[in-house]
Design a protein around this motif. Sequence first.
Motif, PDB file in Angstrom:
ATOM      1  N   GLY A 163       0.813  -1.209   0.000  1.00 40.61           N
ATOM      2  CA  GLY A 163       0.000   0.000   0.000  1.00 40.61           C
ATOM      3  C   GLY A 163       0.845   1.257   0.000  1.00 40.61           C
ATOM      4  O   GLY A 163       0.552   2.217  -0.731  1.00 40.61           O
ATOM      5  N   ARG A 164       1.886   1.262   0.793  1.00 41.77           N
ATOM      6  CA  ARG A 164       2.802   2.411   0.825  1.00 41.77           C
ATOM      7  C   ARG A 164       3.404   2.660  -0.553  1.00 41.77           C
ATOM      8  O   ARG A 164       3.439   3.788  -1.048  1.00 41.77           O
ATOM      9  N   ASP A 165       3.913   1.577  -1.155  1.00 42.23           N
ATOM     10  CA  ASP A 165       4.548   1.702  -2.460  1.00 42.23           C
ATOM     11  C   ASP A 165       3.560   2.202  -3.512  1.00 42.23           C
ATOM     12  O   ASP A 165       3.899   3.045  -4.355  1.00 42.23           O
ATOM     13  N   ALA A 166       2.335   1.684  -3.473  1.00 42.37           N
ATOM     14  CA  ALA A 166       1.319   2.105  -4.437  1.00 42.37           C
ATOM     15  C   ALA A 166       0.978   3.576  -4.254  1.00 42.37           C
ATOM     16  O   ALA A 166       0.794   4.320  -5.229  1.00 42.37           O
ATOM     17  N   MET A 167       0.904   4.012  -3.004  1.00 46.01           N
ATOM     18  CA  MET A 167       0.575   5.407  -2.727  1.00 46.01           C
ATOM     19  C   MET A 167       1.609   6.348  -3.338  1.00 46.01           C
ATOM     20  O   MET A 167       1.267   7.335  -3.995  1.00 46.01           O
ATOM     21  N   VAL A 168       2.878   6.031  -3.157  1.00 41.03           N
ATOM     22  CA  VAL A 168       3.946   6.869  -3.710  1.00 41.03           C
ATOM     23  C   VAL A 168       3.963   6.774  -5.237  1.00 41.03           C
ATOM     24  O   VAL A 168       4.177   7.770  -5.931  1.00 41.03           O
ATOM     25  N   TRP A 169       3.716   5.579  -5.766  1.00 42.37           N
ATOM     26  CA  TRP A 169       3.700   5.374  -7.216  1.00 42.37           C
ATOM     27  C   TRP A 169       2.635   6.242  -7.879  1.00 42.37           C
ATOM     28  O   TRP A 169       2.844   6.752  -8.986  1.00 42.37           O
ATOM     29  N   LYS A 170       1.515   6.430  -7.222  1.00 42.66           N
ATOM     30  CA  LYS A 170       0.431   7.234  -7.783  1.00 42.66           C
ATOM     31  C   LYS A 170       0.832   8.693  -8.009  1.00 42.66           C
ATOM     32  O   LYS A 170       0.185   9.418  -8.758  1.00 42.66           O
ATOM     33  N   LEU A 171       1.905   9.135  -7.372  1.00 43.45           N
ATOM     34  CA  LEU A 171       2.357  10.518  -7.515  1.00 43.45           C
ATOM     35  C   LEU A 171       3.297  10.706  -8.708  1.00 43.45           C
ATOM     36  O   LEU A 171       3.551  11.837  -9.126  1.00 43.45           O
ATOM     37  N   GLY A 172       3.815   9.616  -9.237  1.00 43.04           N
ATOM     38  CA  GLY A 172       4.876   9.700 -10.232  1.00 43.04           C
ATOM     39  C   GLY A 172       4.518  10.451 -11.499  1.00 43.04           C
ATOM     40  O   GLY A 172       3.449  10.250 -12.077  1.00 43.04           O
ATOM     41  N   GLY A 173       5.425  11.329 -11.917  1.00 46.16           N
ATOM     42  CA  GLY A 173       5.287  12.019 -13.192  1.00 46.16           C
ATOM     43  C   GLY A 173       4.333  13.194 -13.215  1.00 46.16           C
ATOM     44  O   GLY A 173       4.075  13.757 -14.287  1.00 46.16           O
ATOM     45  N   LEU A 174       3.826  13.603 -12.074  1.00 47.26           N
ATOM     46  CA  LEU A 174       2.866  14.710 -12.036  1.00 47.26           C
ATOM     47  C   LEU A 174       3.536  16.011 -11.598  1.00 47.26           C
ATOM     48  O   LEU A 174       4.543  16.011 -10.885  1.00 47.26           O
ATOM     49  N   SER A 192       6.584  18.340  -2.522  1.00 45.64           N
ATOM     50  CA  SER A 192       6.257  16.921  -2.667  1.00 45.64           C
ATOM     51  C   SER A 192       7.446  16.056  -2.263  1.00 45.64           C
ATOM     52  O   SER A 192       7.284  15.023  -1.609  1.00 45.64           O
ATOM     53  N   GLU A 193       8.660  16.489  -2.628  1.00 40.93           N
ATOM     54  CA  GLU A 193       9.857  15.724  -2.268  1.00 40.93           C
ATOM     55  C   GLU A 193       9.991  15.626  -0.743  1.00 40.93           C
ATOM     56  O   GLU A 193      10.320  14.564  -0.204  1.00 40.93           O
ATOM     57  N   GLU A 194       9.714  16.720  -0.073  1.00 38.48           N
ATOM     58  CA  GLU A 194       9.817  16.759   1.386  1.00 38.48           C
ATOM     59  C   GLU A 194       8.815  15.806   2.032  1.00 38.48           C
ATOM     60  O   GLU A 194       9.157  15.050   2.954  1.00 38.48           O
ATOM     61  N   LEU A 195       7.585  15.809   1.550  1.00 41.00           N
ATOM     62  CA  LEU A 195       6.547  14.998   2.174  1.00 41.00           C
ATOM     63  C   LEU A 195       6.723  13.514   1.865  1.00 41.00           C
ATOM     64  O   LEU A 195       6.487  12.663   2.728  1.00 41.00           O
ATOM     65  N   VAL A 196       7.154  13.187   0.662  1.00 42.16           N
ATOM     66  CA  VAL A 196       7.412  11.782   0.333  1.00 42.16           C
ATOM     67  C   VAL A 196       8.596  11.263   1.152  1.00 42.16           C
ATOM     68  O   VAL A 196       8.562  10.144   1.674  1.00 42.16           O
TER      69      VAL A 196
END
Length: 208
Positions: free
Chosen positions: A19-30, A94-98
């Motif tokens: 779930g963690r990995d999917a959550m971060v993946w959803k942010l990619g490229g935006l 976004s970098e800070e929060l991830v």
Amino acid sequence: MTHISDVAKAELHRYLQEGRDAMVWKLGGLSEYDLRRPLTTTGTNLLGLVKHLAGVEAAYFGAVFGRPFPENHPWMASDAPENVDMWATAEESSEELVALYKRVWAHADTTISELPMEASGQVPWWRKASNPVSLTRILVHVTAETLRHVGHADIVRELIDGSVGHRDDNDNMAEGNSAWWHSYRENLEKVASSFAGPELAARSSLED
């Protein structure tokens, strides 16, 4: 000999990490704009979901078991303004929060690995009757909450750019091109419309 609680812990922990990995993946490229866009009437946005989950894990795997997360963030405090953990301020990148979310993972993972499933903790924001809690209950609770918010993220990301899927190597979606999905959706709309009452027909005529 492997104890059944160790197996359960490993399985729950695996689903939490997925779930963690999917959550971060959803942010990619935006862009920063798309990461922050409120896409529902209640303001659901991708970066806010990450920020919220960072606070969730920091609290449940931290102070609840007497192992407080070592960083202090005002929005994680019990007296923080309502919903401040559900969106990113202009000063929070976004970098800070991830990166924060991943530091929280590491802290939570230490708690999960070092404590037995029957370890006891206290959740101050839960009612007295729900305390004390076990690591088992908290691991189930946080895993369920994480996956719930991943579902929110999946829909929000689709609204932004049409991207969908379970994870990078397995989207878990029906096979079909854009024409197939268009036809599929049109069929769903046709079936749904057959149940529409007079009020929907009147609304549609006004929109036309």
